[in-house]
Design a protein around this motif. Sequence first.
Motif, mmCIF file in Angstrom:
data_model
loop_
_atom_site.group_PDB
_atom_site.id
_atom_site.type_symbol
_atom_site.label_atom_id
_atom_site.label_comp_id
_atom_site.label_asym_id
_atom_site.label_seq_id
_atom_site.Cartn_x
_atom_site.Cartn_y
_atom_site.Cartn_z
ATOM 1 N N UNK A 187 38.397 40.579 -104.324
ATOM 2 C CA UNK A 187 38.961 39.664 -105.015
ATOM 3 C C UNK A 187 38.229 39.335 -106.378
ATOM 4 N N UNK A 188 37.045 39.681 -106.466
ATOM 5 C CA UNK A 188 36.037 39.337 -107.596
ATOM 6 C C UNK A 188 35.987 40.443 -108.528
ATOM 7 N N UNK A 189 35.952 40.137 -109.854
ATOM 8 C CA UNK A 189 35.881 41.384 -110.977
ATOM 9 C C UNK A 189 34.574 42.269 -110.738
ATOM 10 N N UNK A 190 34.303 43.021 -111.041
ATOM 11 C CA UNK A 190 33.259 43.726 -110.920
ATOM 12 C C UNK A 190 33.323 45.230 -111.257
ATOM 13 N N UNK A 191 32.084 46.195 -110.849
ATOM 14 C CA UNK A 191 32.050 47.556 -111.142
ATOM 15 C C UNK A 191 31.982 48.520 -109.817
ATOM 16 N N UNK A 192 32.779 49.472 -109.884
ATOM 17 C CA UNK A 192 32.878 50.329 -108.675
ATOM 18 C C UNK A 192 32.351 51.532 -109.059
ATOM 19 N N UNK A 193 31.379 52.198 -108.292
ATOM 20 C CA UNK A 193 30.790 53.484 -108.674
ATOM 21 C C UNK A 193 30.644 54.009 -107.244
ATOM 22 N N UNK A 194 30.260 55.652 -107.601
ATOM 23 C CA UNK A 194 29.958 56.147 -106.333
ATOM 24 C C UNK A 194 28.545 56.402 -106.263
#
Length: 334
Positions: free
Chosen positions: A8-15
């Motif tokens: 629901x929140x903006x953010x950064x997705x990484x591995x």
Amino acid sequence: MKKSYYLFNPGRLSRKDNTLCFTPVDEHGNEGQARHIPIESVDNLYCFGSLDANSALYNFMGKHQVAVHFFDYYEHYTGSFMPKEYLLAGKMQVAQTRHYLSDKKRLVIAQTLINGAAFNMSRNLKYYQSRGKEVSEALARMEEYTQQIALCNRVDELMGIEGNIRQAYYSTFGTIINDFEMGNRSKQPPQNEVNALISFGNMMCYTVCIDQIYHTQLNPTISFLHEPGVRRFSLALDLAEIFKPILVDRTIFSVLNKKQIQANDFRNDTNRCVLKDSARKTFTQAFEDRLKETFKHRSLGRNVSYKHLVKLECYKLSKHILGIENYKPFKMMW
């Protein structure tokens, strides 16, 4: 067991190794506590805030068959990242296209879909009628319209009848729901709380249908009731007609009548009613619980979840298209 995750929140997705790492970022650019999610546990990601990710991450998710669904600020579905369609088959593609191109074959499927949707809507009303809600007038109107389905010769006529059935159905929502009024159905934009929940729930149902179609040999862009269009999975719209009364409307009745979602969980924003984060989280949790709920399937003789039920519907449609068995839509009997 794989499950859906909601961001629901903006953010950064990484591995990070074999996990997904989501780091929320607030409006000032400050990072919050990172959350690690093992990739093996992820079925879908639902992104309601802006997501910062790169192509390497999507390659990683694609290899693990993880779909990502995106929604804008107003909870509109905007698109999906889908892994490579590993189950598509030429024979099914040809047969599905032929059924769309044949007016007669297409009409049969479209009529069956509307019959299934109308039955499930009526079943909802009969459920509440048995609990003292006055919905008999709407049920009678819906029955009259349903009888006209078999008389239609064109799909656009069917869509008109479906609209009349749904209008009669929606007219009862003010009676079924205790503390909210729906009024007329308003979509773009929704004008009140009930309409906002319907639009949001219908989108959730649509994405579930997309995901389950992907796990079969059906092509999601070739449909029979809704006209195939650019940049949309129109077959998911077809199947969603059957499941919206079961998955969406029952969830709406439950969260509102149990006061899990209340008036202060909405806000009016530029001539539209929008769900606050609290309402979105509550509804998605209730919707997810509904998908996981199981029941004894009459034909299979075993318990299946509502989410798996959508896939079974895809299998039945596939058999019809291949000429194995006539398609019969799922009809809720409780």
